[in-house]
Motif scaffolding. Structure first.
Motif, PDB file in Angstrom:
ATOM      1  N   PRO A 157     -14.211  16.795  23.743  1.00  0.00           N
ATOM      2  CA  PRO A 157     -15.390  17.939  23.299  1.00  0.00           C
ATOM      3  C   PRO A 157     -14.875  19.147  22.576  1.00  0.00           C
ATOM      4  CG  PRO A 157     -15.609  18.160  25.422  1.00  0.00           C
ATOM      5  CD  PRO A 157     -14.628  17.036  25.517  1.00  0.00           C
ATOM      6  N   GLU A 158     -13.894  20.358  23.673  1.00  0.00           N
ATOM      7  CA  GLU A 158     -14.106  21.409  23.024  1.00  0.00           C
ATOM      8  C   GLU A 158     -13.021  22.201  21.908  1.00  0.00           C
ATOM      9  OE1 GLU A 158     -10.711  21.008  26.060  1.00  0.00           O
ATOM     10  OE2 GLU A 158     -13.007  20.150  24.964  1.00  0.00           O
ATOM     11  N   LEU A 159     -12.417  21.319  21.122  1.00  0.00           N
ATOM     12  CA  LEU A 159     -11.567  21.472  20.520  1.00  0.00           C
ATOM     13  C   LEU A 159     -12.108  22.283  18.880  1.00  0.00           C
ATOM     14  CD1 LEU A 159      -8.633  18.910  21.037  1.00  0.00           C
ATOM     15  CD2 LEU A 159      -9.263  21.195  21.878  1.00  0.00           C
ATOM     16  N   ARG A 160     -11.815  23.122  18.546  1.00  0.00           N
ATOM     17  CA  ARG A 160     -12.085  23.266  17.387  1.00  0.00           C
ATOM     18  C   ARG A 160     -11.103  22.331  15.946  1.00  0.00           C
ATOM     19  NH1 ARG A 160     -16.022  24.970  20.375  1.00  0.00           N
ATOM     20  NH2 ARG A 160     -16.502  27.129  20.454  1.00  0.00           N
ATOM     21  N   THR A 161     -11.573  22.623  15.162  1.00  0.00           N
ATOM     22  CA  THR A 161     -11.692  21.615  13.887  1.00  0.00           C
ATOM     23  C   THR A 161     -11.565  22.249  12.929  1.00  0.00           C
ATOM     24  OG1 THR A 161     -13.195  19.810  13.356  1.00  0.00           O
ATOM     25  CG2 THR A 161     -10.906  19.452  15.302  1.00  0.00           C
ATOM     26  N   GLN A 162     -10.851  22.614  11.680  1.00  0.00           N
ATOM     27  CA  GLN A 162     -11.099  22.779  10.514  1.00  0.00           C
ATOM     28  C   GLN A 162     -10.181  21.623   9.471  1.00  0.00           C
ATOM     29  OE1 GLN A 162      -9.651  27.064   9.077  1.00  0.00           O
ATOM     30  NE2 GLN A 162      -9.953  26.689   7.460  1.00  0.00           N
ATOM     31  N   LEU A 163     -10.949  20.897   8.441  1.00  0.00           N
ATOM     32  CA  LEU A 163     -10.657  20.121   7.070  1.00  0.00           C
ATOM     33  C   LEU A 163      -9.263  20.779   6.446  1.00  0.00           C
ATOM     34  CD1 LEU A 163     -10.379  17.797   5.816  1.00  0.00           C
ATOM     35  CD2 LEU A 163     -12.894  18.397   4.508  1.00  0.00           C
ATOM     36  N   LEU A 164      -7.863  21.008   6.294  1.00  0.00           N
ATOM     37  CA  LEU A 164      -6.855  21.111   5.166  1.00  0.00           C
ATOM     38  C   LEU A 164      -7.646  20.374   3.928  1.00  0.00           C
ATOM     39  CD1 LEU A 164      -4.396  21.663   8.430  1.00  0.00           C
ATOM     40  CD2 LEU A 164      -5.846  23.052   7.441  1.00  0.00           C
ATOM     41  N   PHE A 165      -6.827  19.290   4.500  1.00  0.00           N
ATOM     42  CA  PHE A 165      -7.542  17.735   3.478  1.00  0.00           C
ATOM     43  C   PHE A 165      -7.622  16.590   3.034  1.00  0.00           C
ATOM     44  CE2 PHE A 165      -3.156  18.226   4.348  1.00  0.00           C
ATOM     45  CZ  PHE A 165      -2.473  17.052   4.286  1.00  0.00           C
ATOM     46  N   ARG A 166      -8.474  16.094   2.098  1.00  0.00           N
ATOM     47  CA  ARG A 166      -8.802  14.371   3.056  1.00  0.00           C
ATOM     48  C   ARG A 166      -7.084  13.726   2.527  1.00  0.00           C
ATOM     49  NH1 ARG A 166     -12.490  11.536   4.864  1.00  0.00           N
ATOM     50  NH2 ARG A 166     -12.789  10.085   3.351  1.00  0.00           N
ATOM     51  N   ASP A 167      -7.557  12.338   2.677  1.00  0.00           N
ATOM     52  CA  ASP A 167      -5.902  11.875   2.330  1.00  0.00           C
ATOM     53  C   ASP A 167      -6.262   9.925   2.717  1.00  0.00           C
ATOM     54  OD1 ASP A 167      -3.234  11.339   2.194  1.00  0.00           O
ATOM     55  OD2 ASP A 167      -2.722  12.285   3.900  1.00  0.00           O
ATOM     56  N   GLY A 168      -5.625   9.242   1.710  1.00  0.00           N
ATOM     57  CA  GLY A 168      -5.755   7.696   2.071  1.00  0.00           C
ATOM     58  C   GLY A 168      -4.187   7.206   1.965  1.00  0.00           C
ATOM     59  N   PHE A 169      -4.021   5.887   2.113  1.00  0.00           N
ATOM     60  CA  PHE A 169      -3.294   5.174   2.105  1.00  0.00           C
ATOM     61  C   PHE A 169      -3.070   4.607   0.629  1.00  0.00           C
ATOM     62  CE2 PHE A 169      -4.245   4.372   6.490  1.00  0.00           C
ATOM     63  CZ  PHE A 169      -2.778   5.508   6.986  1.00  0.00           C
ATOM     64  N   VAL A 170      -1.948   4.596   0.168  1.00  0.00           N
ATOM     65  CA  VAL A 170      -0.973   4.226  -0.531  1.00  0.00           C
ATOM     66  C   VAL A 170       0.164   3.067  -0.434  1.00  0.00           C
ATOM     67  CG1 VAL A 170      -1.319   5.747  -2.811  1.00  0.00           C
ATOM     68  CG2 VAL A 170       0.340   5.532  -1.063  1.00  0.00           C
ATOM     69  N   GLY A 171       0.439   2.191  -1.399  1.00  0.00           N
ATOM     70  CA  GLY A 171       1.819   0.808  -0.689  1.00  0.00           C
ATOM     71  C   GLY A 171       2.858   1.957  -1.928  1.00  0.00           C
ATOM     72  N   VAL A 172       4.210   2.343  -1.464  1.00  0.00           N
ATOM     73  CA  VAL A 172       5.515   2.060  -1.513  1.00  0.00           C
ATOM     74  C   VAL A 172       6.605   1.096  -1.779  1.00  0.00           C
ATOM     75  CG1 VAL A 172       5.436   5.075  -1.060  1.00  0.00           C
ATOM     76  CG2 VAL A 172       6.363   3.263   0.496  1.00  0.00           C
ATOM     77  N   ALA A 173       7.070   0.742  -2.722  1.00  0.00           N
ATOM     78  CA  ALA A 173       8.584   0.159  -3.073  1.00  0.00           C
ATOM     79  C   ALA A 173      10.038   0.066  -3.326  1.00  0.00           C
ATOM     80  CB  ALA A 173       8.001  -1.100  -3.510  1.00  0.00           C
ATOM     81  N   ARG A 174      10.665   0.644  -3.965  1.00  0.00           N
ATOM     82  CA  ARG A 174      11.679   1.185  -4.901  1.00  0.00           C
ATOM     83  C   ARG A 174      11.825   0.528  -5.256  1.00  0.00           C
ATOM     84  NH1 ARG A 174      15.341  -2.707  -6.533  1.00  0.00           N
ATOM     85  NH2 ARG A 174      14.922  -5.069  -4.945  1.00  0.00           N
ATOM     86  N   LEU A 175      12.127   2.040  -7.044  1.00  0.00           N
ATOM     87  CA  LEU A 175      12.196   1.497  -8.030  1.00  0.00           C
ATOM     88  C   LEU A 175      12.854   0.268  -8.587  1.00  0.00           C
ATOM     89  CD1 LEU A 175      12.561   4.941  -9.053  1.00  0.00           C
ATOM     90  CD2 LEU A 175      10.237   3.390  -9.282  1.00  0.00           C
ATOM     91  N   GLY A 176      11.849  -0.506  -8.962  1.00  0.00           N
ATOM     92  CA  GLY A 176      13.004  -2.207  -9.344  1.00  0.00           C
ATOM     93  C   GLY A 176      12.690  -3.149  -8.543  1.00  0.00           C
ATOM     94  N   HIS A 177      11.735  -2.738  -7.457  1.00  0.00           N
ATOM     95  CA  HIS A 177      11.519  -3.859  -7.262  1.00  0.00           C
ATOM     96  C   HIS A 177       9.838  -4.858  -7.463  1.00  0.00           C
ATOM     97  CE1 HIS A 177       8.968  -5.957  -3.838  1.00  0.00           C
ATOM     98  NE2 HIS A 177      10.177  -5.641  -3.002  1.00  0.00           N
ATOM     99  N   PRO A 178      10.579  -6.083  -7.411  1.00  0.00           N
ATOM    100  CA  PRO A 178       9.810  -7.246  -8.317  1.00  0.00           C
ATOM    101  C   PRO A 178       8.101  -7.153  -8.260  1.00  0.00           C
ATOM    102  CG  PRO A 178      11.453  -8.517  -7.233  1.00  0.00           C
ATOM    103  CD  PRO A 178      11.215  -7.208  -6.998  1.00  0.00           C
ATOM    104  N   LEU A 179       7.845  -6.251  -7.076  1.00  0.00           N
ATOM    105  CA  LEU A 179       5.836  -6.259  -6.856  1.00  0.00           C
ATOM    106  C   LEU A 179       5.660  -5.187  -8.013  1.00  0.00           C
ATOM    107  CD1 LEU A 179       3.629  -6.995  -5.522  1.00  0.00           C
ATOM    108  CD2 LEU A 179       4.404  -4.878  -3.816  1.00  0.00           C
ATOM    109  N   LEU A 180       6.547  -3.841  -8.357  1.00  0.00           N
ATOM    110  CA  LEU A 180       6.310  -3.276  -9.361  1.00  0.00           C
ATOM    111  C   LEU A 180       5.831  -3.275 -10.464  1.00  0.00           C
ATOM    112  CD1 LEU A 180       8.010  -0.189  -7.873  1.00  0.00           C
ATOM    113  CD2 LEU A 180       5.729  -0.792  -7.054  1.00  0.00           C
ATOM    114  N   ALA A 181       6.688  -4.548 -10.930  1.00  0.00           N
ATOM    115  CA  ALA A 181       6.680  -5.663 -12.387  1.00  0.00           C
ATOM    116  C   ALA A 181       5.567  -5.861 -13.113  1.00  0.00           C
ATOM    117  CB  ALA A 181       7.799  -6.697 -12.353  1.00  0.00           C
ATOM    118  N   ALA A 182       4.472  -6.062 -12.034  1.00  0.00           N
ATOM    119  CA  ALA A 182       2.983  -6.793 -12.380  1.00  0.00           C
ATOM    120  C   ALA A 182       1.903  -6.114 -11.806  1.00  0.00           C
ATOM    121  CB  ALA A 182       3.012  -8.195 -12.797  1.00  0.00           C
TER     122      ALA A 182
END
Length: 306
Positions: A157-182
């Motif tokens: 409970p005693e720790l101090r915090t300061q917001l640096l930035f907001r983040d969120g999740f994204v997906g990644v795949a290799r360039l040319g992956h079939p998933l990225l074609a559509a």
């Protein structure tokens, strides 16, 4: 009082913590030979061997074990007394080593611009990044860590915090992956094979609950310790990964994902956003050098992730 040398107290604290002359020397910015001479002085002063060889490592004597906790507290308190909180901070002459704990992604993308900013203002200051295997608050409490960067994952409970930035999740795949074609639908995403980043070695991640609510389930084929490793695996395979958006690069480093040969995509299901914060113990609130360090980290993060 002429025989009292507080440098010996600091050196003994480092030796008992590291149990290695070489690592203790590195911690204090000394040469191994200088630290060996200091250990010899400590043995003469205390009348005890303190640390003795056991194979390739040093082990403490019973007397050294008895001293351990007392020495650390005394060294910390002595340094605090001799470094008044109200003293002016001269960055040009400041000689300090700050220890920071952060994830591999932050180190990979922010450590270099942070080091450049630090060096420009305080050329004698050094940064030591240490691994973040968990969210244990004890290293912040006992002074082994000056600043932690990441998601607040402890109930201390005693720790101090300061917001640096907001983040969120994204997906990644290799360039040319079939998933990225559509367009990436939840069904197409779940049908892929996945690599998961988890320090605890877990196959489930933050996207699995969202997929389950849609009646879908993905196949996790591989678990690696961190997001940089997941991105490198994706680059050389047909696996896809889930990573924080901050891992794709920033305003200071450019498009990191493209340099790795990766394409990114918005997840077809909703996952929660999260805060990346600076975390420290309140005993460091007013110390001028610590306040400057936190302000510098925050400024670099604002520039990197506006």
């Amino acid at each position: 009082m002429q025989d009292v040398d507080l440098n010996l107290l600091v050196a003994l604290d480092a030796l008992l913590a590291e149990r290695s002359v070489t690592r203790a020397a590195r911690r204090l910015g000394l040469s191994p030979s200088a630290m060996s001479r200091t250990l010899a002085r400590l043995r003469r002063v205390t009348g005890d061997p303190l640390l003795v060889q056991a194979g390739r490592v040093l082990v403490p004597t019973p007397y050294a074990d008895e001293l351990g906790g007392r020495v650390h507290a005394l060294a910390r308190d002595a340094l605090a007394v001799l470094r008044p909180a109200g003293s002016a901070l001269d960055l040009a002459s400041l000689e300090r080593t700050f220890t920071l704990r952060a994830g591999e992604g932050f180190v990979e993308l922010v450590a270099a611009p942070l080091a450049a900013q630090i060096a420009g203002a305080a050329p004698h200051v050094r940064l030591r990044f240490v691994p973040k295997p968990d969210n244990d608050a004890e290293p912040l409490r006992d002074g082994r860590i000056d600043l932690e960067i990441g998601v607040l994952g402890t109930s201390a409970p005693e720790l101090r915090t300061q917001l640096l930035f907001r983040d969120g999740f994204v997906g990644v795949a290799r360039l040319g992956h079939p998933l990225l074609a559509a367009p990436v639908t939840a069904e197409r995403y779940a049908a892929c094979r996945h690599v998961v980043a988890s320090r605890r070695g877990e196959f489930a991640g933050p996207v699995d609950e969202a997929l389950a609510q849609a009646g879908l389930r993905r196949t996790a084929m591989l678990v690696v310790p961190g997001y940089p490793e997941a991105m490198r695996v994706v680059r050389h395979s047909d696996l896809v990964a889930l990573v924080p958006r901050s891992c794709l690069g920033n305003a200071l480093t450019g498009d990191h994902a493209a340099l790795l040969g990766l394409g990114s995509f918005e997840l077809p299901v909703r996952t929660p956003a999260f805060n990346i914060s600076a975390i420290w113990h309140p005993r460091l609130d007013a110390e001028p050098a610590q306040r400057w360090l936190r302000a510098t980290v925050a400024a670099v993060c604002r520039e990197a992730y506006p």
